[in-house]
Design a protein around this motif. Structure first.
Motif, PDB file in Angstrom:
ATOM      1  N   ILE A 245       0.913  -0.977  -0.411  1.00 55.71           N
ATOM      2  CA  ILE A 245       0.080   0.168   0.049  1.00 55.71           C
ATOM      3  C   ILE A 245       0.964   1.566  -0.023  1.00 55.71           C
ATOM      4  N   LEU A 246       2.084   1.243   0.666  1.00 57.55           N
ATOM      5  CA  LEU A 246       3.216   2.506   0.907  1.00 57.55           C
ATOM      6  C   LEU A 246       3.661   2.494  -0.719  1.00 57.55           C
ATOM      7  N   GLN A 247       4.153   1.339  -1.269  1.00 54.36           N
ATOM      8  CA  GLN A 247       4.163   1.291  -2.636  1.00 54.36           C
ATOM      9  C   GLN A 247       3.577   2.573  -3.619  1.00 54.36           C
ATOM     10  N   ASP A 248       2.274   2.366  -3.651  1.00 52.77           N
ATOM     11  CA  ASP A 248       1.243   2.328  -4.597  1.00 52.77           C
ATOM     12  C   ASP A 248       0.930   3.419  -4.097  1.00 52.77           C
ATOM     13  N   GLN A 249       1.077   4.245  -2.824  1.00 52.13           N
ATOM     14  CA  GLN A 249       1.425   5.967  -2.938  1.00 52.13           C
ATOM     15  C   GLN A 249       2.169   6.419  -3.273  1.00 52.13           C
ATOM     16  N   GLU A 250       3.216   6.089  -3.869  1.00 54.22           N
ATOM     17  CA  GLU A 250       4.600   6.516  -4.431  1.00 54.22           C
ATOM     18  C   GLU A 250       4.687   5.980  -5.499  1.00 54.22           C
ATOM     19  N   ARG A 251       3.906   5.145  -6.287  1.00 54.64           N
ATOM     20  CA  ARG A 251       3.159   4.826  -7.716  1.00 54.64           C
ATOM     21  C   ARG A 251       1.624   5.801  -8.422  1.00 54.64           C
ATOM     22  N   PRO A 252       1.322   6.565  -8.658  1.00 51.23           N
ATOM     23  CA  PRO A 252      -0.073   7.133  -8.783  1.00 51.23           C
ATOM     24  C   PRO A 252      -0.968   6.457 -10.189  1.00 51.23           C
ATOM     25  N   GLY A 253       0.258   6.511 -10.475  1.00 48.88           N
ATOM     26  CA  GLY A 253      -0.238   5.721 -11.881  1.00 48.88           C
ATOM     27  C   GLY A 253      -0.194   4.546 -12.314  1.00 48.88           C
ATOM     28  N   ALA A 254       0.214   4.006 -10.950  1.00 45.96           N
ATOM     29  CA  ALA A 254       0.978   2.419 -11.698  1.00 45.96           C
ATOM     30  C   ALA A 254      -1.464   1.508 -11.257  1.00 45.96           C
ATOM     31  N   THR A 255      -0.853   0.326 -12.007  1.00 45.04           N
ATOM     32  CA  THR A 255      -2.640  -0.236 -12.490  1.00 45.04           C
ATOM     33  C   THR A 255      -3.323  -1.589 -11.518  1.00 45.04           C
ATOM     34  N   ASP A 256      -1.891  -2.153 -10.782  1.00 44.69           N
ATOM     35  CA  ASP A 256      -1.810  -3.171  -9.648  1.00 44.69           C
ATOM     36  C   ASP A 256      -1.943  -2.180  -8.120  1.00 44.69           C
ATOM     37  N   ARG A 257      -3.019  -1.430  -8.198  1.00 41.28           N
ATOM     38  CA  ARG A 257      -3.137  -0.924  -6.766  1.00 41.28           C
ATOM     39  C   ARG A 257      -4.359  -1.891  -5.894  1.00 41.28           C
ATOM     40  N   THR A 258      -3.112  -2.466  -4.126  1.00 40.68           N
ATOM     41  CA  THR A 258      -4.262  -2.765  -3.980  1.00 40.68           C
ATOM     42  C   THR A 258      -6.010  -1.790  -3.555  1.00 40.68           C
ATOM     43  N   VAL A 259      -6.798  -2.199  -3.038  1.00 41.99           N
ATOM     44  CA  VAL A 259      -8.212  -1.653  -3.087  1.00 41.99           C
ATOM     45  C   VAL A 259      -8.719  -2.023  -2.349  1.00 41.99           C
ATOM     46  N   SER A 260      -8.499  -2.829  -1.444  1.00 42.60           N
ATOM     47  CA  SER A 260      -9.446  -3.801   0.340  1.00 42.60           C
ATOM     48  C   SER A 260      -8.010  -3.900   0.458  1.00 42.60           C
ATOM     49  N   THR A 261      -8.496  -4.186   1.459  1.00 39.46           N
ATOM     50  CA  THR A 261      -7.262  -4.846   3.117  1.00 39.46           C
ATOM     51  C   THR A 261      -8.426  -6.215   3.060  1.00 39.46           C
ATOM     52  N   THR A 262      -9.877  -5.731   2.968  1.00 36.16           N
ATOM     53  CA  THR A 262     -10.739  -7.183   3.039  1.00 36.16           C
ATOM     54  C   THR A 262     -10.342  -8.441   1.858  1.00 36.16           C
ATOM     55  N   ASP A 263      -9.844  -7.738   0.448  1.00 36.44           N
ATOM     56  CA  ASP A 263      -9.668  -8.911  -0.242  1.00 36.44           C
ATOM     57  C   ASP A 263      -8.121  -8.638  -1.095  1.00 36.44           C
ATOM     58  N   PRO A 264      -7.242  -8.623  -0.490  1.00 32.61           N
ATOM     59  CA  PRO A 264      -6.380  -7.965  -1.324  1.00 32.61           C
ATOM     60  C   PRO A 264      -5.872  -8.414  -2.362  1.00 32.61           C
ATOM     61  N   ASP A 265      -6.528  -9.254  -3.031  1.00 35.59           N
ATOM     62  CA  ASP A 265      -6.078  -9.166  -4.386  1.00 35.59           C
ATOM     63  C   ASP A 265      -6.729  -9.300  -4.960  1.00 35.59           C
ATOM     64  N   ALA A 266      -7.781  -8.310  -5.002  1.00 32.59           N
ATOM     65  CA  ALA A 266      -9.329  -7.795  -6.055  1.00 32.59           C
ATOM     66  C   ALA A 266      -7.784  -6.303  -6.625  1.00 32.59           C
ATOM     67  N   ARG A 267      -8.724  -6.193  -7.356  1.00 31.59           N
ATOM     68  CA  ARG A 267      -7.848  -5.032  -8.277  1.00 31.59           C
ATOM     69  C   ARG A 267      -9.430  -4.574  -8.771  1.00 31.59           C
ATOM     70  N   ARG A 268      -8.880  -3.177 -10.011  1.00 32.89           N
ATOM     71  CA  ARG A 268      -9.257  -1.579  -9.760  1.00 32.89           C
ATOM     72  C   ARG A 268      -9.344  -1.951 -12.066  1.00 32.89           C
ATOM     73  N   ALA A 269     -10.060  -1.892 -12.564  1.00 36.04           N
ATOM     74  CA  ALA A 269     -10.009  -2.053 -14.053  1.00 36.04           C
ATOM     75  C   ALA A 269     -11.762  -1.713 -14.665  1.00 36.04           C
ATOM     76  N   LYS A 270     -10.869  -1.483 -16.327  1.00 36.15           N
ATOM     77  CA  LYS A 270     -12.557  -0.804 -16.652  1.00 36.15           C
ATOM     78  C   LYS A 270     -12.624  -1.614 -18.244  1.00 36.15           C
ATOM     79  N   HIS A 271     -14.573  -2.416 -17.542  1.00 35.98           N
ATOM     80  CA  HIS A 271     -14.702  -3.913 -19.057  1.00 35.98           C
ATOM     81  C   HIS A 271     -16.378  -3.480 -18.807  1.00 35.98           C
ATOM     82  N   GLY A 272     -15.752  -2.324 -19.801  1.00 37.60           N
ATOM     83  CA  GLY A 272     -17.070  -2.189 -20.258  1.00 37.60           C
ATOM     84  C   GLY A 272     -17.529  -0.569 -19.448  1.00 37.60           C
ATOM     85  N   LYS A 273     -17.429  -0.538 -18.104  1.00 39.73           N
ATOM     86  CA  LYS A 273     -17.144   0.085 -16.843  1.00 39.73           C
ATOM     87  C   LYS A 273     -16.089  -0.214 -15.477  1.00 39.73           C
ATOM     88  N   TRP A 274     -16.411   1.115 -15.215  1.00 43.41           N
ATOM     89  CA  TRP A 274     -15.438   1.064 -13.973  1.00 43.41           C
ATOM     90  C   TRP A 274     -15.373  -0.522 -12.675  1.00 43.41           C
TER      91      TRP A 274
END
Length: 513
Positions: A245-274
């Motif tokens: 999570i600290l590394q994600d804050q240092e890389r604002p444009g990263a595509t593999d940013r962690t979005v949740s601590t309850t499901d660390p494997d989940a990621r954000r992407a666009k498939h029609g919509k975000w």
């Protein structure tokens, strides 16, 4: 502990009741005839201890309950509540009328016992049954992916940092209680000092605190037999997640940013919509409608590269040789096309739509043939490029023409929109130009047109898995558990296709009433 003696035995009274109540053309009767359920006993028995623990429920019974659950899109409690009163369900389970069904929590234990590998074996056994009946052919596979929405509430960045901080303190407390107590005192002071600050300023202070916590967290000494202690492994997982999570804050444009601590494997992407979650990727046999391979990726996963994984997965299990593969536009990928069509590899004839060149009437890079020996390109007027350089990141070579030659060229109006400046026309050639050219040559052929007409079948199949069998929303958290869910949903879909193919068409329906 697993005993053969715990399997239920139907009495003559039970059989007579089932014959009277469950009609001969009942859908679940066909499923019992088509799928060799007892074969699963041998495959699932190794997941049970032969001499420890209390007698377990039959793995075949538990697997049938999982099938009923995903076929009818029910929860654990709903499927067992219905099995208590639905005689069609009880006949399918092959249990006596007075047999006590297991508790819903047993299904959760069953899924944890088998894990991903166990359910992969179940899935491939159903595919193997389809192959034995001649339903699956090796002529063509169609690959496509769709999104799965994670079972999480996506927090703000400030809340995300606070969550991982609290979880890290809770996990470290058994190993460094004094340090944790001191950090909690500092936390209270920090809250009072930053209560009136803006969220962006509060985030900076909390990130600084998390960095300071990780300094002593990284220095903690592992206890004796650390590999066997679950609490220590939990601490390590949360410490690694805090670093991520600290590394994600240092890389604002990263595509593999962690979005949740309850499901660390989940990621954000666009498939029609975000969306936040995963991608489920499948291979489909268009002739029989059977899903032959499946994988779950993070939302930002390499969907194109997963084609090779799926092909190798199927061929390794069944020993077959897939002849052709159809992918959507994401498959126009040089490294992937080279790996798929490699004669020494899987050697699959791949069909993929090619991107359209931008309209404008100008010459395209395909109009500039490459002279590999001289490492230069030739323009339609016969001139050769002057210089070039290679872009390692984009895996392309950019060729430049002499601007003086371009200004005097009679085809300038068809080549460039504006007169050349310091450099003439630039042409990009990919390192995988040969693979791209082969893909372009297939477009327009009768075989390409016939295969592309079959491609929508995989989209309809994915819609069936997602909308009718509970595949769209994740019921669990973490990528392995979501993969188990999708394996069971695809297994239910495949069994429906088997019944439709092997039983009378007028009675092969996908539901019980």
């Amino acid at each position: 502990m697993l005993y053969h003696s715990v399997l239920p035995v139907l009495s003559e009274f039970d059989l007579r009741v089932y014959r009277e109540v469950v009609p001969p053309d009942h859908y679940l009767r066909k499923v019992l005839r088509v799928v060799p359920w007892q074969k699963f006993y041998e495959r699932l028995a190794p997941y049970y201890s032969p001499d420890q623990g209390r007698p377990a429920e039959s793995p075949v019974l538990m697997l049938k309950l999982e099938y009923l659950r995903y076929h009818h899109n029910l929860s654990d409690r709903e499927v067992l509540a219905r099995a208590k009163t639905d005689l069609g369900f009880r006949y399918f389970l092959q249990v006596p009328l007075r047999w006590k069904l297991p508790d819903p929590s047993s299904l959760c234990i069953f899924r944890g016992r088998l894990g991903v590998e166990g359910f992969r074996q179940v899935f491939h056994e159903v595919v193997r049954t389809a192959r034995e009946h001649g339903v699956v052919k090796d002529r063509l596979r169609i690959k496509d992916a769709t999104h799965v929405i994670a079972d999480i509430a996506v927090p703000s960045t400030l809340a995300l940092v606070a969550q991982i901080r609290d979880k890290l303190l809770a996990a470290a407390e058994p190993f460094a209680p004094l340090l944790v107590a001191g950090e909690r005192v500092n936390l209270e002071q920090l809250r009072e000092a930053t209560a009136t600050l803006k969220p962006a300023e509060r985030l900076v202070t909390r990130l600084a605190q998390l960095r300071e916590m990780l300094v002593w967290a990284d220095a903690l000494t592992p206890p004796d037999a650390a590999a066997m202690q679950r609490a220590w492994q939990t601490f390590l997982d949360r410490r690694d997640l805090a670093h991520k999570i600290l590394q994600d804050q240092e890389r604002p444009g990263a595509t593999d940013r962690t979005v949740s601590t309850t499901d660390p494997d989940a990621r954000r992407a666009k498939h029609g919509k975000w969306f936040e979650g995963y991608l489920v990727d499948i291979l489909l046999d268009p002739e029989g409608g059977i899903i032959t391979a499946i994988d779950v990726l993070p939302a930002h996963g390499d969907e194109a590269g997963d084609a090779l994984t799926l092909i190798c997965q199927e061929e390794a299990v069944h020993g077959n040789d897939v002849q052709c593969l159809s992918i959507d536009g994401v498959g126009f990928n040089g490294p992937v096309l080279r790996a798929l069509e490699d004669p020494d590899g899987v050697h699959v004839d791949t069909y993929v739509p090619v991107p359209q060149e931008p309209a404008g009437g100008l010459f395209t890079p395909q109009d500039f043939p490459l002279d590999a020996e001289r490492d230069e390109v030739i323009c339609p007027a016969g001139h050769t490029s002057q210089c070039h350089y290679h872009d390692d990141q984009k895996q392309t070579t950019r060729y430049y023409f002499d601007p003086q030659v371009c200004r005097q060229c009679p085809l300038l109006s068809q080549c460039m929109k504006h007169a050349p400046g310091r450099r003439g026309r630039a042409v990009c050639k990919s390192d995988y130009q040969a693979e791209h050219d082969r893909a372009r040559q297939k477009v327009g052929t009768p075989q390409y047109a016939a295969i592309r007409r079959e491609h929508p079948k995989v989209e309809r199949k994915l819609g069936e898995v997602m909308n009718r069998h509970g595949g769209r929303r994740a019921h669990y958290r973490s990528r392995p558990k979501v993969l188990i869910q999708e394996l069971l949903a695809c297994m239910a879909t495949n069994i429906k296709c088997l019944v439709r193919s092997l039983c009378a068409p007028d009675s092969a329906q996908g539901s019980t009433t």
